[in-house]
Scaffold this active site. Sequence first.
Site, PDB file in Angstrom:
ATOM      1  N   TYR A  97      18.404  52.071  82.221  1.00 45.13           N
ATOM      2  CA  TYR A  97      19.267  51.384  81.243  1.00 45.13           C
ATOM      3  C   TYR A  97      19.207  52.109  79.891  1.00 45.13           C
ATOM      4  CZ  TYR A  97      20.506  47.696  77.851  1.00 45.13           C
ATOM      5  OH  TYR A  97      21.039  46.983  76.803  1.00 45.13           O
ATOM      6  N   SER A 120      18.555  43.318  67.985  1.00 43.47           N
ATOM      7  CA  SER A 120      19.854  43.136  68.644  1.00 43.47           C
ATOM      8  C   SER A 120      20.115  41.669  68.956  1.00 43.47           C
ATOM      9  CB  SER A 120      19.848  43.928  69.964  1.00 43.47           C
ATOM     10  OG  SER A 120      20.920  43.531  70.792  1.00 43.47           O
ATOM     11  N   GLN A 137      21.367  42.600  64.125  1.00 39.09           N
ATOM     12  CA  GLN A 137      22.637  43.145  64.617  1.00 39.09           C
ATOM     13  C   GLN A 137      23.418  42.052  65.330  1.00 39.09           C
ATOM     14  OE1 GLN A 137      22.943  43.940  68.319  1.00 39.09           O
ATOM     15  NE2 GLN A 137      25.152  44.087  67.948  1.00 39.09           N
ATOM     16  N   TYR A 167      26.727  40.836  67.561  1.00 39.96           N
ATOM     17  CA  TYR A 167      27.903  41.066  68.398  1.00 39.96           C
ATOM     18  C   TYR A 167      28.827  39.882  68.197  1.00 39.96           C
ATOM     19  CZ  TYR A 167      26.092  44.910  71.316  1.00 39.96           C
ATOM     20  OH  TYR A 167      25.626  46.105  71.779  1.00 39.96           O
ATOM     21  N   THR A 211      28.224  45.101  64.845  1.00 39.58           N
ATOM     22  CA  THR A 211      28.637  46.171  65.770  1.00 39.58           C
ATOM     23  C   THR A 211      30.094  45.983  66.166  1.00 39.58           C
ATOM     24  OG1 THR A 211      26.396  46.483  66.565  1.00 39.58           O
ATOM     25  CG2 THR A 211      28.162  47.229  68.013  1.00 39.58           C
ATOM     26  N   LYS A 224      28.750  48.926  62.161  1.00 38.59           N
ATOM     27  CA  LYS A 224      28.228  49.934  63.090  1.00 38.59           C
ATOM     28  C   LYS A 224      29.252  50.271  64.171  1.00 38.59           C
ATOM     29  CE  LYS A 224      24.272  50.608  66.202  1.00 38.59           C
ATOM     30  NZ  LYS A 224      24.775  50.459  67.557  1.00 38.59           N
ATOM     31  N   HIS A 253      27.562  54.457  69.889  1.00 36.49           N
ATOM     32  CA  HIS A 253      26.715  53.566  70.689  1.00 36.49           C
ATOM     33  C   HIS A 253      25.804  54.388  71.626  1.00 36.49           C
ATOM     34  CE1 HIS A 253      26.786  49.069  71.238  1.00 36.49           C
ATOM     35  NE2 HIS A 253      25.934  49.380  72.194  1.00 36.49           N
ATOM     36  N   ARG A 287      27.312  55.348  75.054  1.00 35.36           N
ATOM     37  CA  ARG A 287      27.315  54.301  76.087  1.00 35.36           C
ATOM     38  C   ARG A 287      28.653  53.579  76.187  1.00 35.36           C
ATOM     39  NH1 ARG A 287      21.954  53.034  77.170  1.00 35.36           N
ATOM     40  NH2 ARG A 287      22.131  50.790  77.474  1.00 35.36           N
TER      41      ARG A 287
HETATM   42  C1  LIG Z   1      19.165  50.780  75.831  1.00 35.50           C
HETATM   43  C2  LIG Z   1      20.109  50.656  74.667  1.00 35.50           C
HETATM   44  C3  LIG Z   1      20.561  49.404  74.301  1.00 35.50           C
HETATM   45  C4  LIG Z   1      21.414  49.277  73.193  1.00 35.50           C
HETATM   46  N1  LIG Z   1      21.796  48.027  72.787  1.00 35.50           N
HETATM   47  C5  LIG Z   1      22.514  47.901  71.644  1.00 35.50           C
HETATM   48  C6  LIG Z   1      22.793  46.608  71.122  1.00 35.50           C
HETATM   49  O1  LIG Z   1      22.378  45.595  71.658  1.00 35.50           O
HETATM   50  N2  LIG Z   1      23.534  46.553  69.988  1.00 35.50           N
HETATM   51  C7  LIG Z   1      24.003  47.668  69.343  1.00 35.50           C
HETATM   52  O2  LIG Z   1      24.678  47.557  68.319  1.00 35.50           O
HETATM   53  N3  LIG Z   1      23.723  48.896  69.815  1.00 35.50           N
HETATM   54  C8  LIG Z   1      22.986  49.029  70.940  1.00 35.50           C
HETATM   55  N4  LIG Z   1      22.666  50.284  71.384  1.00 35.50           N
HETATM   56  C9  LIG Z   1      23.086  51.466  70.616  1.00 35.50           C
HETATM   57  C10 LIG Z   1      22.033  51.817  69.571  1.00 35.50           C
HETATM   58  O3  LIG Z   1      21.990  50.876  68.537  1.00 35.50           O
HETATM   59  C11 LIG Z   1      22.303  53.190  68.933  1.00 35.50           C
HETATM   60  O4  LIG Z   1      23.628  53.217  68.473  1.00 35.50           O
HETATM   61  C12 LIG Z   1      22.069  54.354  69.881  1.00 35.50           C
HETATM   62  O5  LIG Z   1      20.963  54.096  70.721  1.00 35.50           O
HETATM   63  C13 LIG Z   1      21.824  55.632  69.084  1.00 35.50           C
HETATM   64  O6  LIG Z   1      21.675  56.713  69.933  1.00 35.50           O
HETATM   65  P1  LIG Z   1      20.243  57.291  70.418  1.00 35.50           P
HETATM   66  O7  LIG Z   1      19.745  56.342  71.467  1.00 35.50           O
HETATM   67  O8  LIG Z   1      20.613  58.613  70.973  1.00 35.50           O
HETATM   68  O9  LIG Z   1      19.330  57.339  69.223  1.00 35.50           O
HETATM   69  C14 LIG Z   1      21.828  50.432  72.490  1.00 35.50           C
HETATM   70  C15 LIG Z   1      21.348  51.692  72.883  1.00 35.50           C
HETATM   71  C16 LIG Z   1      20.498  51.803  73.951  1.00 35.50           C
HETATM   72  C17 LIG Z   1      19.973  53.166  74.329  1.00 35.50           C
END
Ligand SMILES: Cc1cc2nc3c(=O)[nH]c(=O)nc-3n(C[C@H](O)[C@H](O)[C@H](O)COP(=O)(O)O)c2cc1C
Length: 382
Positions: A25, A107, A129, A131, A157, A253, A277, A280
Site C-alpha cells: 500500500y 490524515s 489533513q 478529505y 487535500t 494540497k 499524491h 497515487r
Molecule cells: C501510503 C500512503 C497513504 C497516503 N494517504 C494520504 C492521505 O490520507 N491524505 C493525503 O492527503 N495524502 C496521502 N498520501 C500522499 C502523501 O501525503 C504525500 O503526498 C506523498 O506520500 C508524497 O510522496 P512521497 O511518498 O514520495 O514522499 C498518501 C501517501 C502514501 C504513500
Amino acid sequence: MPVITNIEDLRVLAKKRVPRMFYDYADSGSWTESTYRANESDFQKIKLRQRVAVNMENRSTATTMIGQPVAMPVAIAPTGLTGMQHADGEILGARAAKKFGIPFTLSTMSICSLEDVAAGTDRHPFWFQLYVMKDRAFIESLIDRAKAANCSALVLTLDLQILGQRHKDLKNGLSAPPKPTLATILNLMTKPRWGLGMLGTKRHGFGNIVGHVKGVENMGSLSEWTAKQFDPALNWGDVEWIKKRWGGKLILKGIQDVEDAKLAVNSGADALVVSNHGGRQLDGAMSSISCLPEIVAAVGKQIEVHMDGGIRSGQDALKAIALGAKGTYIGRAFLYGLGAMGEEGVTKALEIIHKELDLTMAFCGRTDIKAVDSSIFVPGTY
Ligand SMILES: Cc1cc2nc3c(=O)[nH]c(=O)nc-3n(C[C@H](O)[C@H](O)[C@H](O)COP(=O)(O)O)c2cc1C
C-alpha cells in the site's frame, strides 16, 4: 540488526517487518506507476555545484513553514492507514516529529484518531489533513474536533475527489484490519513483531470515523461508507466554506497546474502544496519537482509554495527548497522508518534527512537554509 545509514535501508527493513498488503500500500503508485517513479528519478537530473574554501561553520537548517518555526523545512505528510504500518503509528510519528521540531500531519483516514494523537503528544500542536466527504455535517464535526485537538493548520487535500487505482491494493484485498484469508494469515505469521504490536493496541480501524458517523460501527459498513463518501463534486466554493468554518491556517494540497495555483491564491489559503499524491492518483502526470519552478514563478510571491513527492534524501529536500519551495513533506520516507522500527525508525529517518540536507548545503558553500536558491545548481540541469 543491519546498520541503517539511509532511507533505502529503512525501506528494506520495513519490507521485512510489515505485512505485505500494508507494505505494498505504501510502496506503490497508480496504474503503470510512471509518475511514482518520475517523482524520484527527476531529482537525480538536477546537478549541484560544489564550492570550496567557504567558511562552513555555524550552519542552520531552521526556518518557518506558514509562520511556524521548524528545525528543517521537512514536514511529515498525511498518510492513510499509518497505524497499520506499525501499531499506534500516528502517535509514534507525531511524537518523533515533536521531538525533532517539525510538523506532523494526521490524515483523515488515520488509524489513531485526532483525540488519540493529541493525548499521545501532550496536546503539542499538529496539522490535520481533511478529505472532503459528501456528509458535510461530518466535515463540520471533524473541523471542530481538529480545533479541540489543538491542530495548528488544516491541510485540505484537493486531488482525491475520486480514487486512483493501485493494482496491488486490489490484488491484496487491502483492508484495516486485514481480512483473515489464507494468504493473509500465512503472510502475517512471518511478521511476529508487527503482530505483537497489534495485539498491544486497540486501534485497528479508522479512528476518526468509526464511532463518529451514525451507522458506521464496523469495517464492512465503513468501506461502503468511504466508497460513497469521497465527494466528486468538490469545488472552490467548498474551499471557501471550509476556510471560513476552520478560521485558522489553511494549506491546499495537490496542486500541479499553474491555473489551479492561481485559484489557490484567490482562495486566500496560506500555502499550497505542489503534489501528485506521491504518484497515487493521475498516473502520467509530471513529477512534482518538475512542476515546482513554474508554479513558484507564477504565484510564489503571493502564497507560500510547498512540495512533496519522491523525497528520499536530504539532498532531494534541499533541491526543492532551492527551486523556491518554502517547505517539503515526506510520505514514504516516514512510513519506511515507522514500519522498520516504530518511533525510533521515524527519528532515524528524520536524522538521516537532516544530516544529508545539512551536509549538502555545506558542500554547496551555504550555511543558512533560508538563503539557498537555484544558484546552487549547475545551469541547464534544472
Ligand atoms: C501510503 C500512503 C497513504 C497516503 N494517504 C494520504 C492521505 O490520507 N491524505 C493525503 O492527503 N495524502 C496521502 N498520501 C500522499 C502523501 O501525503 C504525500 O503526498 C506523498 O506520500 C508524497 O510522496 P512521497 O511518498 O514520495 O514522499 C498518501 C501517501 C502514501 C504513500
